[in-house]
Design a protein around this motif. Structure first.
Motif, PDB file in Angstrom:
ATOM      1  N   ARG A  30     -58.921  49.475   3.280  1.00 11.98           N
ATOM      2  CA  ARG A  30     -59.765  49.528   2.222  1.00 11.98           C
ATOM      3  C   ARG A  30     -58.496  49.324   0.786  1.00 11.98           C
ATOM      4  O   ARG A  30     -57.577  49.436   1.168  1.00 11.98           O
ATOM      5  N   ARG A  50     -59.517  67.241   0.334  1.00  7.49           N
ATOM      6  CA  ARG A  50     -60.928  67.010   0.125  1.00  7.49           C
ATOM      7  C   ARG A  50     -61.602  67.147  -1.134  1.00  7.49           C
ATOM      8  O   ARG A  50     -62.888  66.971  -1.458  1.00  7.49           O
ATOM      9  N   GLU A  54     -64.200  61.338  -6.437  1.00  9.87           N
ATOM     10  CA  GLU A  54     -64.850  60.071  -5.923  1.00  9.87           C
ATOM     11  C   GLU A  54     -64.480  58.791  -6.250  1.00  9.87           C
ATOM     12  O   GLU A  54     -64.609  57.790  -5.446  1.00  9.87           O
ATOM     13  N   GLY A  57     -62.412  56.982  -3.544  1.00 11.84           N
ATOM     14  CA  GLY A  57     -62.984  56.596  -2.049  1.00 11.84           C
ATOM     15  C   GLY A  57     -62.711  57.924  -1.287  1.00 11.84           C
ATOM     16  O   GLY A  57     -62.604  58.884  -1.766  1.00 11.84           O
ATOM     17  N   PRO A  58     -63.179  57.665  -0.100  1.00 17.79           N
ATOM     18  CA  PRO A  58     -63.395  58.679   0.920  1.00 17.79           C
ATOM     19  C   PRO A  58     -61.906  59.483   0.907  1.00 17.79           C
ATOM     20  O   PRO A  58     -61.127  59.047   1.320  1.00 17.79           O
ATOM     21  N   TRP A  59     -61.994  60.824   0.966  1.00 17.09           N
ATOM     22  CA  TRP A  59     -60.639  61.441   0.689  1.00 17.09           C
ATOM     23  C   TRP A  59     -60.058  61.497   2.119  1.00 17.09           C
ATOM     24  O   TRP A  59     -58.642  61.461   2.294  1.00 17.09           O
ATOM     25  N   LYS A  60     -60.724  61.331   3.301  1.00 13.44           N
ATOM     26  CA  LYS A  60     -60.013  61.024   4.488  1.00 13.44           C
ATOM     27  C   LYS A  60     -59.300  59.758   4.611  1.00 13.44           C
ATOM     28  O   LYS A  60     -58.306  59.714   5.140  1.00 13.44           O
ATOM     29  N   THR A  61     -59.734  58.666   3.937  1.00 15.13           N
ATOM     30  CA  THR A  61     -59.111  57.429   4.054  1.00 15.13           C
ATOM     31  C   THR A  61     -57.623  57.693   3.325  1.00 15.13           C
ATOM     32  O   THR A  61     -56.484  57.369   3.930  1.00 15.13           O
TER      33      THR A  61
END
Length: 310
Positions: A30, A50, A54, A57-61
């Motif tokens: 990403r 967390r 937004e 992008g995805p916080w886990k990434t």
């Protein structure tokens, strides 16, 4: 504020060529710039992963990328690159000063799970790091109050971590080390000095020897002075009163007093100012990371931004 704001085009131009293009397991990464901006936002605000906006992008990434780069030495490789560029341009002052600072550990950083290995091992080929710049982060010894290897110590203020810093003459960190908060400064002088390693942009080994070193009385002992003399490094460390009294009691057997340059000692404030810059980042000023190697990666990322924005 220094600790907030996305990467500028000039800053991204420095980092982009050094980052991997693809992940062998998952195809293309990403967008690195978007992820790094998310890490910068968390550095500056101390927000939970967390809770990242937004737009990153995805916080886990973002979180996993920071974990990976903290484990495999990517942050340290990037820091060494900007240091090497500054040194080649004559913008690095090799009059080094050493000091430390204590950081309170948030309750979220306490008692990390120990059933997992202390250092996640990235899959081969997931990062673009040469063998000459690959960094390993050995676990810091336990100091009572935290699990072994996580650099959490118990002091009067609760759980703390200590950051040991060697800074160059323009208030930028050259090397970083973390230990439990109650660990004495003098015991970490040699390790933090040995971590100074600025690669050459051309041929030749990395530069590891400063022109001079300054430190306060916490580093005043015979072992440190002997270490610096053996390496041929001029140093300015004030003598403790009890050491001076013991030397005078021995008369001629006590030897000569150590040299002391008052004007050079005034420059010791550069390391204090470098620490102040690091602590502008809330994720550095308060430790939220459970794992020691992740917090060291957080501090190293903050040091990298300090260099990019100096």
């Amino acid at each position: 504020m220094l600790s907030r704001g996305d990467l500028t085009d000039a800053e991204w131009a420095v980092l982009a060529p050094l980052l991997p293009v693809s992940n062998n397991r998952c195809g293309r990464w990403r967008d690195h710039r978007q992820v790094i901006n998310g890490i910068i936002h968390r550095l500056g605000t101390g927000v939970q992963w967390r809770e990242l906006p937004e737009r990153f992008g995805p916080w886990k990434t973002v979180h996993k990328r920071h974990l990976l780069w903290s484990a495999d030495g990517t942050w340290e490789m990037l820091l060494q690159h900007v240091q090497a560029t500054a040194d080649a341009d004559g913008d690095l002052d090799w009059n080094v000063n050493v000091d430390s600072t204590s950081v309170r550990a948030h309750q979220h950083a306490a008692a990390p799970r120990t059933r997992h290995p202390p250092h996640p091992v990235p899959q081969k080929g997931t990062t673009k790091i040469s063998s000459s710049t690959r960094a390993h982060h050995p676990a810091a010894p336990a100091g009572g109050g935290g699990p072994p290897g996580e650099a959490l110590g118990r002091s009067r203020g609760g759980l703390t971590t200590k950051i040991h810093v060697a800074a160059e003459g323009r208030c930028r960190p050259l090397s970083l080390l973390i230990t439990p908060g109650q660990r004495a400064d003098c015991t970490q002088f040699e390790p933090v000095m040995d971590k100074i390693r600025v690669p050459r942009t051309g041929l030749g080994p990395p530069r590891r020897t400063p022109d001079s070193v300054g430190a306060d009385k916490a580093y005043s002992n015979r072992k440190i002075r002997t270490y610096l003399r053996k390496r041929g490094i001029r140093h300015v460390i004030p003598e403790k009163k009890d050491h001076k009294a013991a030397r005078l009691r021995r008369g001629s057997l006590g030897g000569r007093p150590p040299g002391f340059d008052k004007d050079r000692y005034k420059e010791r404030n550069t390391v204090e100012r470098a620490i102040g810059k690091l602590k502008q980042f809330r994720a550095v000023a308060t430790r939220y990371d459970k794992r020691g190697y992740v917090y060291l990666g957080t501090v190293t990322a903050a040091a990298l931004l300090t260099w990019l924005r100096s």
